[in-house]
Design a protein around this motif. Structure first.
Motif, PDB file in Angstrom:
ATOM      1  N   ALA A   1       5.381  -7.172   5.542  1.00 22.86           N
ATOM      2  CA  ALA A   1       6.306  -6.627   4.556  1.00 22.86           C
ATOM      3  C   ALA A   1       6.208  -7.477   3.288  1.00 22.86           C
ATOM      4  O   ALA A   1       5.559  -8.521   3.263  1.00 22.86           O
ATOM      5  CB  ALA A   1       7.732  -6.626   5.098  1.00 22.86           C
ATOM      6  N   ASP A   2       6.875  -7.019   2.239  1.00 26.08           N
ATOM      7  CA  ASP A   2       6.826  -7.745   0.970  1.00 26.08           C
ATOM      8  C   ASP A   2       7.603  -9.058   1.021  1.00 26.08           C
ATOM      9  O   ASP A   2       7.373  -9.946   0.201  1.00 26.08           O
ATOM     10  CB  ASP A   2       7.391  -6.882  -0.159  1.00 26.08           C
ATOM     11  CG  ASP A   2       6.513  -5.679  -0.469  1.00 26.08           C
ATOM     12  OD1 ASP A   2       5.370  -5.638   0.014  1.00 26.08           O
ATOM     13  OD2 ASP A   2       6.974  -4.777  -1.199  1.00 26.08           O
ATOM     14  N   ALA A   3       8.542  -9.176   1.942  1.00 29.55           N
ATOM     15  CA  ALA A   3       9.353 -10.385   2.058  1.00 29.55           C
ATOM     16  C   ALA A   3       9.829 -10.498   3.506  1.00 29.55           C
ATOM     17  O   ALA A   3       9.629  -9.602   4.323  1.00 29.55           O
ATOM     18  CB  ALA A   3      10.537 -10.342   1.095  1.00 29.55           C
TER      19      ALA A   3
ATOM     20  N   GLY B   1       3.287  -6.432   1.435  1.00 33.01           N
ATOM     21  CA  GLY B   1       3.137  -5.917   2.788  1.00 33.01           C
ATOM     22  C   GLY B   1       1.744  -5.452   3.137  1.00 33.01           C
ATOM     23  O   GLY B   1       1.335  -5.498   4.299  1.00 33.01           O
ATOM     24  N   GLY B   2       0.976  -5.019   2.143  1.00 37.42           N
ATOM     25  CA  GLY B   2      -0.375  -4.540   2.416  1.00 37.42           C
ATOM     26  C   GLY B   2      -1.406  -5.638   2.551  1.00 37.42           C
ATOM     27  O   GLY B   2      -2.524  -5.388   3.021  1.00 37.42           O
ATOM     28  N   ASN B   3      -1.069  -6.851   2.136  1.00 37.19           N
ATOM     29  CA  ASN B   3      -2.053  -7.938   2.136  1.00 37.19           C
ATOM     30  C   ASN B   3      -1.657  -9.171   2.927  1.00 37.19           C
ATOM     31  O   ASN B   3      -2.504 -10.016   3.223  1.00 37.19           O
ATOM     32  CB  ASN B   3      -2.334  -8.364   0.684  1.00 37.19           C
ATOM     33  CG  ASN B   3      -3.146  -7.350  -0.096  1.00 37.19           C
ATOM     34  OD1 ASN B   3      -4.286  -7.059   0.240  1.00 37.19           O
ATOM     35  ND2 ASN B   3      -2.541  -6.790  -1.123  1.00 37.19           N
ATOM     36  N   VAL B   4      -0.370  -9.307   3.268  1.00 39.27           N
ATOM     37  CA  VAL B   4       0.095 -10.559   3.851  1.00 39.27           C
ATOM     38  C   VAL B   4      -0.554 -10.860   5.194  1.00 39.27           C
ATOM     39  O   VAL B   4      -0.685 -12.029   5.582  1.00 39.27           O
ATOM     40  CB  VAL B   4       1.640 -10.544   3.977  1.00 39.27           C
ATOM     41  CG1 VAL B   4       2.094  -9.555   5.046  1.00 39.27           C
ATOM     42  CG2 VAL B   4       2.174 -11.940   4.247  1.00 39.27           C
ATOM     43  N   SER B   5      -1.010  -9.861   5.916  1.00 37.69           N
ATOM     44  CA  SER B   5      -1.581 -10.106   7.243  1.00 37.69           C
ATOM     45  C   SER B   5      -2.981 -10.711   7.185  1.00 37.69           C
ATOM     46  O   SER B   5      -3.501 -11.172   8.201  1.00 37.69           O
ATOM     47  CB  SER B   5      -1.631  -8.799   8.047  1.00 37.69           C
ATOM     48  OG  SER B   5      -2.485  -7.863   7.421  1.00 37.69           O
TER      49      SER B   5
END
Length: 526
Positions: A277-279, A163-167
């Motif tokens: 988010a993580d998923a 979640g902290g990196n997906v964007s």
């Protein structure tokens, strides 16, 4: 030439054709077959059996950098280059100065126990050490993992989908930068733990742009063409980064991405509500210069399912640098690595064991290395090397014994480390307490574990007589290890060095472990 023709054809019909099929990566690098990919990843596996450090750092005053082992560095850069090749990119080389700078960053992060590109200065750290560490932390991809190894950090940078990196997928885009020609790596254990497991910190120098410019249309992960499903779990984000020299900066409002495969189809555009988010489903655009700008990011909600078969990606709403519509489409053919048989070696190469570049022909350990590798007890460290002089860790020896016992130690779940099943087996069967598993195993620890395994599997009993007394340094064996070491001497498994010295507290090298296993198994008639 084929790709140039495809690009010219695309330019002629951009205004009248639907999205054109294309390939990601450099024009100059051909796509790999499934068997070539499988062999590449066998040569550069995620699992790393050696100890990460040649010299441990100090993460408290007085601070010291320590030294990452050559085996860990080579395994990590080998893994990095293997994954870059899957993406259609040239490999990079390690730079000694960048390694040194990265090590400052890893030690600083380990000292603070926090994963940050801007870590605070510990009160007892001098300004010079902190300055180097801060510079590295701000110029590197950074990683924190529980009991992790350096190659595992590399894979984490390619994932980058929490979640902290997906964007932004910044770590992934830096390691997929075509302009990168060299890098550095740092690694440090820390005193901070997750339960009983210590956190390890890793750094990878990201800010290099010294490679000559090469042509490409876009970069993708997973890359177009054949791609191992083992490397891409359902909760990882897809990324398409279009070449800024060919494409105008994408407009999020105009973009539509369609992903179809596995009997399903997903469509992404600006009308959806997506929260990092993580998923779960996500769609975004990031035009910051993480290696290359113009990254389109998307992830379907796979509901725990995995990818298999052919998937097609179509991106609409792109324009080229001249303002003309420039849609693109590509296919990813997911396959299972287990379905690909190993490439057979040349019979003239001498077979497993002798094919390693660092195994000297006729050396005292050559036959033992071949013996261990042929029985798949343990392999090389990547890059055609066995690293006979490198220490073996406690975790690796637990895994070796588990394999010897017929246990399948292959990681199946995403994020499962190479040694988890071996450690679990060892604790369950009272072979080891499972602690300090990342540390080199001493010869007396090895003898004790082997003795316990012999008791567990073959009903071994304590030796009759005190055979340690016949060894010049037999009294140096720790009291807790005396029974196992005495049994090993009695069985001819431990015979000492040329002076018959056991050196019980020294770390067991990979070559020593190979020959000890050979003595143990041949004594059993195996």
């Amino acid at each position: 030439m084929k790709k140039w023709l495809l690009s010219l054809a695309a330019a002629l019909c951009l205004l009248v054709c639907p999205a054109l099929a294309a390939d990601s990566g450099l024009y100059s690098l051909p796509k790999l077959s499934q068997s070539e990919i499988a062999q590449l990843l066998r040569d550069h596996p995620l699992g790393f059996s050696g100890y990460n450090m040649a010299q441990d750092p100090s993460t408290q005053a007085p601070y010291a950098l320590g030294q990452v082992s050559d085996a860990a560095l080579n395994a990590a850069v080998g893994r990095l280059n293997a994954l870059r090749r899957l993406a259609g990119l040239e490999g990079v080389s390690l730079d000694a100065e960048l390694n040194r700078r990265c090590q400052y960053g890893a030690v600083l992060l380990a000292a603070t126990g926090k994963l940050s590109h801007h870590p605070e200065q510990p009160a007892d750290m001098d300004d010079d050490f902190y300055g180097w560490g801060l510079n590295a932390a701000s110029c590197c991809n950074i990683y924190q993992g529980s009991g992790a190894t350096l190659p595992q950090a590399v894979d984490a940078f390619f994932d980058d989908s929490d979640g902290g990196n997906v964007s932004m997928l910044g770590h992934r885009r830096w390691v997929l930068n075509p302009a990168m020609a060299k890098t550095g790596l740092g690694f440090s254990p820390s005193r901070f733990t997750y339960g009983a497991t210590p956190y390890h910190f890793a750094t990878l120098w990201a800010f290099d742009r010294s490679a000559p410019a090469q042509g490409y249309d876009f970069l993708a992960w997973p890359a177009s063409g054949n791609f191992p499903a083992d490397l891409f779990a359902g909760d990882q984000a897809w990324s398409v980064t279009v070449n800024p020299e060919k494409y105008a900066a994408p407009d999020y409002q105009a973009l539509t991405v369609t992903l179809s495969g596995g009997g399903q189809s997903w469509s992404f555009d600006h009308t959806g509500v997506y929260v990092p988010a993580d998923a779960g489903a996500y769609f975004g655009l990031n035009t910051d210069n993480y290696g290359v700008a113009n990254a389109i990011i998307f992830r379907p909600d796979m509901g725990g399912r995995s990818y298999a078969g052919t998937y097609t990606v179509t991106v609409q709403g792109l324009t080229d640098v001249d303002g003309r519509d420039a849609p693109l489409s590509y296919q990813v053919d997911f396959f299972d690595l287990d379905d690909q048989a190993p490439v057979q070696s040349d019979p003239g190469s001498g077979g497993p064991g002798t094919a390693f570049s660092d195994v000297e022909p006729g050396s005292w350990y050559e036959d033992a290395v071949r013996y261990a590798v042929e029985r798949e007890l343990f392999q090389g460290v990547g890059g055609g090397r066995f690293a006979p002089g490198e220490p073996m860790t406690r975790a690796m020896f637990m895994t070796v014994l588990a394999r010897l016992d017929g246990e399948d130690t292959t990681p199946y779940l995403y994020g499962e480390t190479w040694d988890l099943k071996g450690r679990r087996w060892a604790v369950t069967n009272h072979i080891s307490d499972g602690l300090n598993y990342a540390q080199p195993i001493s010869l007396e620890e090895l003898a004790t574990m082997l003795y316990r395994y012999a008791q567990f599997r073959y009903g071994a009993t304590a030796a009759h007589g005190y055979h340690l007394a016949s060894m010049p340094d037999g009294n140096a064996v720790s009291s807790w290890a005396a029974e196992g070491a005495n049994w090993a001497v009695d069985q001819g498994i431990l015979i000492g060095d040329e002076n018959r010295l056991l050196n019980p507290q020294l770390a067991a090298t990979r070559a020593q472990v190979a020959i000890i296993l050979q003595r143990f198994l041949t004594g059993l008639g195996q």
